[in-house]
Motif scaffolding. Structure first.
Motif, PDB file in Angstrom:
ATOM      1  N   GLY B   1      36.440  46.018  34.268  1.00  0.00           N
ATOM      2  CA  GLY B   1      37.016  46.922  35.242  1.00  0.00           C
ATOM      3  C   GLY B   1      35.960  47.615  36.068  1.00  0.00           C
ATOM      4  N   GLU B   2      36.390  48.458  36.984  1.00  0.00           N
ATOM      5  CA  GLU B   2      35.472  49.166  37.855  1.00  0.00           C
ATOM      6  C   GLU B   2      34.715  50.223  37.073  1.00  0.00           C
ATOM      7  OE1 GLU B   2      37.109  46.742  40.744  1.00  0.00           O
ATOM      8  OE2 GLU B   2      35.202  47.762  40.450  1.00  0.00           O
ATOM      9  N   SER B   3      33.590  50.647  37.608  1.00  0.00           N
ATOM     10  CA  SER B   3      32.775  51.658  36.951  1.00  0.00           C
ATOM     11  C   SER B   3      33.098  53.054  37.437  1.00  0.00           C
ATOM     12  CB  SER B   3      31.300  51.367  37.188  1.00  0.00           C
ATOM     13  OG  SER B   3      31.026  51.399  38.591  1.00  0.00           O
ATOM     14  N   VAL B   4      34.191  53.211  38.192  1.00  0.00           N
ATOM     15  CA  VAL B   4      34.461  54.525  38.772  1.00  0.00           C
ATOM     16  C   VAL B   4      34.905  55.530  37.738  1.00  0.00           C
ATOM     17  CG1 VAL B   4      34.977  53.607  41.040  1.00  0.00           C
ATOM     18  CG2 VAL B   4      36.801  53.834  39.386  1.00  0.00           C
ATOM     19  N   TYR B  36      46.950  60.631  43.694  1.00  0.00           N
ATOM     20  CA  TYR B  36      46.858  59.198  43.512  1.00  0.00           C
ATOM     21  C   TYR B  36      46.566  58.870  42.053  1.00  0.00           C
ATOM     22  CZ  TYR B  36      46.564  58.294  48.566  1.00  0.00           C
ATOM     23  OH  TYR B  36      46.831  58.177  49.911  1.00  0.00           O
ATOM     24  N   GLN B  38      44.835  55.701  39.782  1.00  0.00           N
ATOM     25  CA  GLN B  38      44.053  54.481  39.913  1.00  0.00           C
ATOM     26  C   GLN B  38      43.800  53.871  38.539  1.00  0.00           C
ATOM     27  OE1 GLN B  38      40.125  54.848  41.703  1.00  0.00           O
ATOM     28  NE2 GLN B  38      40.218  52.747  42.443  1.00  0.00           N
ATOM     29  N   GLY B  41      40.250  48.513  37.900  1.00  0.00           N
ATOM     30  CA  GLY B  41      40.230  47.282  38.669  1.00  0.00           C
ATOM     31  C   GLY B  41      41.242  47.220  39.800  1.00  0.00           C
ATOM     32  N   LYS B  42      41.902  48.333  40.077  1.00  0.00           N
ATOM     33  CA  LYS B  42      42.923  48.343  41.128  1.00  0.00           C
ATOM     34  C   LYS B  42      42.640  49.423  42.169  1.00  0.00           C
ATOM     35  CE  LYS B  42      46.664  46.564  38.234  1.00  0.00           C
ATOM     36  NZ  LYS B  42      48.072  46.772  37.771  1.00  0.00           N
ATOM     37  N   GLY B  43      43.344  49.332  43.265  1.00  0.00           N
ATOM     38  CA  GLY B  43      43.241  50.352  44.288  1.00  0.00           C
ATOM     39  C   GLY B  43      44.078  51.569  43.934  1.00  0.00           C
ATOM     40  N   PRO B  44      43.781  52.717  44.554  1.00  0.00           N
ATOM     41  CA  PRO B  44      44.579  53.928  44.306  1.00  0.00           C
ATOM     42  C   PRO B  44      46.036  53.716  44.686  1.00  0.00           C
ATOM     43  CG  PRO B  44      42.525  54.457  45.432  1.00  0.00           C
ATOM     44  CD  PRO B  44      42.652  52.969  45.456  1.00  0.00           C
ATOM     45  N   PHE B  46      49.670  55.650  45.454  1.00  0.00           N
ATOM     46  CA  PHE B  46      50.307  56.915  45.810  1.00  0.00           C
ATOM     47  C   PHE B  46      51.313  57.323  44.739  1.00  0.00           C
ATOM     48  CE2 PHE B  46      52.032  59.939  48.861  1.00  0.00           C
ATOM     49  CZ  PHE B  46      53.351  60.066  48.458  1.00  0.00           C
ATOM     50  N   PHE B  89      43.468  61.388  40.933  1.00  0.00           N
ATOM     51  CA  PHE B  89      42.725  62.280  41.815  1.00  0.00           C
ATOM     52  C   PHE B  89      43.609  62.781  42.950  1.00  0.00           C
ATOM     53  CE2 PHE B  89      42.036  58.920  44.884  1.00  0.00           C
ATOM     54  CZ  PHE B  89      41.858  57.777  44.128  1.00  0.00           C
TER      55      PHE B  89
END
Lengths: 116, 115
Positions: B1-4, B36, B38, B41-44, B46, B89
Motif C-alpha cells: 500500500g501507499e506510505s501516506v 475524506y 482514504q 492504495g486508493k484515492g481519497p 468523499f 482527513f
C-alpha cells in the motif's frame, strides 16, 4: 472513483527524464486538479484547470507543467524529474467553482511515481 | 500500500464503538469543509461535507460537527466497523490569496478498528 482514471498507475524513472501523467474523466466536470501526497504532509495542490486551455498554479507548482486540450483530459508533466518529485499523484475533479462555497472534489486512484 | 500512513496520529477503536476524529483548521474565513476517507492504495473518498453556516450535519452513520469559534471540526462514526479502518482527513475551502479559492487538506488520522 467518480469516473476518473489515471495513467500510468505506477512508474519508475530516472532523474532528469521527462514524465507525463494523464488524468481522464467521464463526468464532464469543468474543474480538474493535480495534487501530490507525501508522508507528513496533507495533499498539496500542484496545478488546477478551470476550463479547456485555462490553468493556474497551486501551492507546489515548481518543476511541473500542465495542459488541458480537452474537457476530459488533464496532463501533468515533469520536465526533468528529480528525486524530490517521488510521490503519489492524485487527480481530482469538481463541478462547482472553488469560490462557490461548494468545492466538492472527487479523486482518482492515484499514480505512484518513483524517481531514482 | 501507499506510505501516506506514516507519521500520522492513530485512533484505535473497538468494533461497534463510536469513533470521533478531530481536525483543527487554520483559516477563519473558510466557508466549506469536507471529510475524506482514504484506504491503503486508493484515492481519497468523499464522506460528508458541511458549510460554514451550519454547526452539524448527519449522514449515514457519520456526523460532522463544526465549531467556528475555536476553528474545530470533528467526524463521528457510529458503530464503527472493520471496513471503516482507513486514514481520515479534513479539508477546508478558503481564499488562498489573490482571490484564489482552494481546498487545504489536513495531514490525517489513521483509524484502526479492533475486531
Amino acid at each position: 472513483d467518480a469516473g476518473i482514471t489515471q495513467s500510468p498507475r505506477h512508474k519508475v524513472t530516472e532523474t532528469g527524464t521527462p514524465v507525463t501523467l494523464r488524468c481522464h474523466q467521464t463526468e464532464n466536470h469543468r474543474y480538474m486538479y493535480w495534487y501530490r501526497q507525501d508522508p507528513g504532509h496533507g495533499l498539496r495542490l500542484i496545478h488546477y484547470s478551470y476550463g479547456v486551455k485555462d490553468t493556474d498554479k497551486g501551492e507546489v507548482s515548481d518543476g511541473y507543467s500542465v495542459s488541458r486540450s480537452k474537457t476530459e483530459d488533464f496532463l501533468l508533466t515533469l520536465e526533468s524529474a528529480t528525486s524530490s518529485q517521488t510521490s503519489v499523484y492524485f487527480c481530482a475533479i469538481s463541478e462547482s467553482s472553488p469560490a462557490g462555497g461548494n468545492n466538492e472534489q472527487f479523486f482518482g486512484p492515484g499514480t505512484r511515481l518513483t524517481v531514482l | 500500500g501507499e506510505s501516506v500512513g506514516l507519521h500520522l496520529p492513530t485512533l484505535s477503536v473497538q468494533e461497534g464503538d463510536n469513533s470521533i476524529i478531530n481536525c483543527a483548521y487554520s483559516n477563519s474565513a473558510s466557508d466549506y469543509f469536507i471529510w475524506y476517507k482514504q484506504e491503503s492504495g486508493k484515492g481519497p473518498q468523499f464522506i460528508i461535507d458541511i458549510r460554514s453556516n451550519m454547526d452539524k450535519r448527519q449522514g449515514q452513520r457519520v456526523t460532522v460537527l463544526l465549531n467556528k469559534t475555536v476553528k474545530h471540526l470533528s467526524l463521528q462514526i457510529a458503530a464503527t466497523q472493520p471496513g471503516d479502518s482507513a486514514v481520515y482527513f479534513c479539508a477546508e475551502n478558503g481564499n488562498s490569496g489573490a482571490g484564489s479559492y482552494q481546498l487545504t487538506f489536513g495531514k490525517g488520522t489513521k483509524l484502526s478498528v479492533i475486531p
